[in-house]
Design a protein around this motif. Structure first.
Motif, short mmCIF file in Angstrom:
data_model
loop_
_atom_site.label_atom_id
_atom_site.label_comp_id
_atom_site.label_asym_id
_atom_site.label_seq_id
_atom_site.Cartn_x
_atom_site.Cartn_y
_atom_site.Cartn_z
N ILE A 206 -4.58 6.34 1.39
CA ILE A 206 -3.93 5.04 1.18
C ILE A 206 -4.43 4.45 -0.13
CG2 ILE A 206 -3.65 2.71 2.07
CD1 ILE A 206 -3.98 3.89 4.87
N HIS A 207 -3.47 4.01 -0.96
CA HIS A 207 -3.78 3.44 -2.26
C HIS A 207 -3.01 2.15 -2.47
CE1 HIS A 207 -5.89 7.02 -3.67
NE2 HIS A 207 -4.97 7.71 -3.03
N LYS A 208 -3.53 1.30 -3.34
CA LYS A 208 -2.85 0.05 -3.70
C LYS A 208 -1.70 0.32 -4.66
CE LYS A 208 -4.92 -3.63 -2.03
NZ LYS A 208 -4.22 -4.52 -1.15
N ARG A 209 -1.80 1.37 -5.48
CA ARG A 209 -0.79 1.65 -6.50
C ARG A 209 -0.29 3.08 -6.37
NH1 ARG A 209 -1.56 -1.94 -11.26
NH2 ARG A 209 -3.15 -3.41 -10.63
N ASN B 148 0.85 -1.18 0.00
CA ASN B 148 0.00 0.00 0.00
C ASN B 148 0.89 1.23 0.00
OD1 ASN B 148 -2.44 -1.35 0.14
ND2 ASN B 148 -2.52 -1.31 2.36
N PHE B 149 0.39 2.31 -0.56
CA PHE B 149 1.11 3.57 -0.56
C PHE B 149 0.26 4.62 0.11
CE2 PHE B 149 2.92 1.19 -4.04
CZ PHE B 149 4.27 1.39 -3.86
N GLN B 150 0.85 5.33 1.03
CA GLN B 150 0.18 6.40 1.74
C GLN B 150 0.79 7.71 1.25
OE1 GLN B 150 0.39 6.06 5.97
NE2 GLN B 150 -0.26 8.17 6.30
N ILE B 151 -0.04 8.71 0.95
CA ILE B 151 0.46 9.98 0.46
C ILE B 151 0.06 11.12 1.37
CG2 ILE B 151 0.48 9.33 -1.98
CD1 ILE B 151 -2.14 11.01 -2.22
#
Length: 101
Positions: free
Chosen positions: A50-53, A31-34
């Motif tokens: 939070i995103h998968k990509r 997961n990617f958190q921005i």
């Protein structure tokens, strides 16, 4: 990973930061958190942080900047020194999304 850009918000020169945190859930998933920041102040984005990509993270930032009249100058990019090489490679691959016309 933190990337800094100079840009303008409503015509006013401003410093922006994109903070991307990659969280590995397993060997096959992450997961990617921005966070999108002006100075030290986080800006609220449209969806979740939070995103998968990573590409979805950058698309969300792109949509947010378009909606709020923010422009980022690609020539002023500065990447913070502490970085995971894989995340940097992913970011460089998907970076054109931030500067779509």
């Amino acid at each position: 990973m933190i990337i800094h850009y100079q840009g303008k918000q409503n015509g006013i020169p401003t410093k922006f930061s994109i903070r991307i945190i990659g969280n590995n859930i397993s060997k096959t998933s992450s997961n990617f958190q921005i966070d999108f920041l002006v100075g030290d102040k986080p800006l609220p984005t449209f969806k979740t942080a939070i995103h998968k990509r990573l590409s979805n993270c950058l698309k969300e930032i792109y949509l947010f900047t378009k909606h709020n009249h923010i422009t980022l100058d690609a020539a002023t990019e500065k990447v913070a020194p502490r970085i995971v090489p894989y995340n940097l490679a992913l970011y460089n691959y998907h970076k054109p999304v931030l500067f779509m016309a």
